[in-house]
Design a protein around this motif. Structure first.
Motif, PDB file in Angstrom:
ATOM      1  N   GLU A  26     -46.195 -46.353 -32.832  1.00 35.73           N
ATOM      2  CA  GLU A  26     -45.430 -47.468 -33.410  1.00 35.73           C
ATOM      3  C   GLU A  26     -44.361 -47.956 -32.432  1.00 35.73           C
ATOM      4  OE1 GLU A  26     -43.976 -45.752 -36.990  1.00 35.73           O
ATOM      5  OE2 GLU A  26     -45.880 -45.973 -38.085  1.00 35.73           O
ATOM      6  N   LYS A  27     -43.714 -47.034 -31.730  1.00 36.32           N
ATOM      7  CA  LYS A  27     -42.669 -47.413 -30.768  1.00 36.32           C
ATOM      8  C   LYS A  27     -43.272 -48.171 -29.582  1.00 36.32           C
ATOM      9  CE  LYS A  27     -39.486 -43.669 -31.950  1.00 36.32           C
ATOM     10  NZ  LYS A  27     -38.872 -42.379 -31.530  1.00 36.32           N
ATOM     11  N   VAL A  28     -44.468 -47.780 -29.158  1.00 41.09           N
ATOM     12  CA  VAL A  28     -45.153 -48.491 -28.074  1.00 41.09           C
ATOM     13  C   VAL A  28     -45.374 -49.949 -28.461  1.00 41.09           C
ATOM     14  CG1 VAL A  28     -47.357 -48.694 -26.851  1.00 41.09           C
ATOM     15  CG2 VAL A  28     -46.237 -46.463 -27.052  1.00 41.09           C
ATOM     16  N   ALA A  29     -45.797 -50.164 -29.693  1.00 36.91           N
ATOM     17  CA  ALA A  29     -46.006 -51.535 -30.170  1.00 36.91           C
ATOM     18  C   ALA A  29     -44.691 -52.295 -30.239  1.00 36.91           C
ATOM     19  CB  ALA A  29     -46.683 -51.506 -31.541  1.00 36.91           C
ATOM     20  N   GLU A  30     -43.642 -51.616 -30.692  1.00 39.18           N
ATOM     21  CA  GLU A  30     -42.334 -52.269 -30.804  1.00 39.18           C
ATOM     22  C   GLU A  30     -41.790 -52.681 -29.438  1.00 39.18           C
ATOM     23  OE1 GLU A  30     -39.991 -49.367 -32.816  1.00 39.18           O
ATOM     24  OE2 GLU A  30     -41.009 -49.634 -34.748  1.00 39.18           O
TER      25      GLU A  30
END
Length: 247
Positions: A26-30
């Motif tokens: 999720e952080k990679v996408a953010e």
């Protein structure tokens, strides 16, 4: 000209993924990445990983699958990757004991068999090199040239390892431009240690590399930093920022 999409090689975030696989994705996408290149799946099923990617809006750029898995469990690998929705498998590393003339012959045989089987399922097989494949074999060519000349696999060039071995990434990209669809973007410190570094902070000629990529059919730029001085998420954020400014 359409900008080439950018992914992160998740090996960079291996410690974070081990603690919280889904949260790290999720952080990679953010951060703004468009895709990921896998180096393991955190024990999750292909369906679970695919659903996670769909939820956060990430694509699968490729998956690194060990040579041993390709040799011993190819059908299971293909089944998993098809369910995941992945069309690019990368053989990531050749163990030291296999880095011999005979070892490369065996590798070429495995790659040829695996490439044909993957192609039947709509999957492209790639080979990812390090610096040792640039050493010359008794045939007068480097191991990497020999592998590419004697197989039909694609090549995932790693600009750090090409540079470290004394090669010119742009010349390699030009020579094999019809097979280099995945490129690892990495930087290297300018001191004698030649450590891995966030993009734009080292001495790799990234400007020339990115320019050459625009002249060929690169499918994904893949940012990787094998080892990070500080938090890996900070490093991949910094590298993405450099890429977005220079793409």
């Amino acid at each position: 000209m359409t900008r080439i999409p950018v992914a992160v090689q998740l090996y960079t975030l291996r410690d974070e993924l081990e603690k919280d696989f889904k949260g790290t994705i999720e952080k990679v996408a953010e951060l703004g990445y468009e895709g990921v290149e896998f180096a393991g799946y955190g024990g999750y099923s292909a369906q679970e990983v695919r659903e996670l990617l769909e939820q956060v809006g990430l694509q699968v750029a490729a998956s690194h699958i060990s040579l041993e898995q390709l040799e011993e469990n190819l059908e299971e690998v293909i089944s998993f990757e098809k369910e995941l929705g992945n069309t690019a498998i990368v053989c990531p590393y050749l163990a030291p004991e296999r880095q011999t003339e005979e070892g490369y012959k065996q590798l070429i045989s495995v790659l040829n068999h695996t490439e044909r089987r993957c192609a039947e399922e709509g999957i492209k097989l790639y080979y990812h090199h390090h610096d040792f494949e640039l050493k010359e074999l008794p045939n007068g060519k480097s191991a990497l040239e020999t592998i590419l000349d004697e197989t039909n696999v694609g090549v995932e060039f790693d600009v750090y390892w090409l540079t470290k071995a004394g090669g010119n990434p742009v010349e390699w990209m030009k020579k094999y431009q019809n097979r280099a669809r995945l490129i690892h973007l990495k930087d290297m410190t300018t001191d004698d240690k030649q450590l891995f570094a966030p993009l734009g902070t080292g001495g790799v000629n990234l400007t020339a590399i990115l320019s050459q990529g625009d002249n060929m059919d690169v499918k994904w730029w893949i940012i990787e930093q094998d080892q990070c001085e500080g938090p890996a998420l900070d490093s991949v954020k910094q590298s993405l920022g450099y890429y977005l400014q220079h793409a």
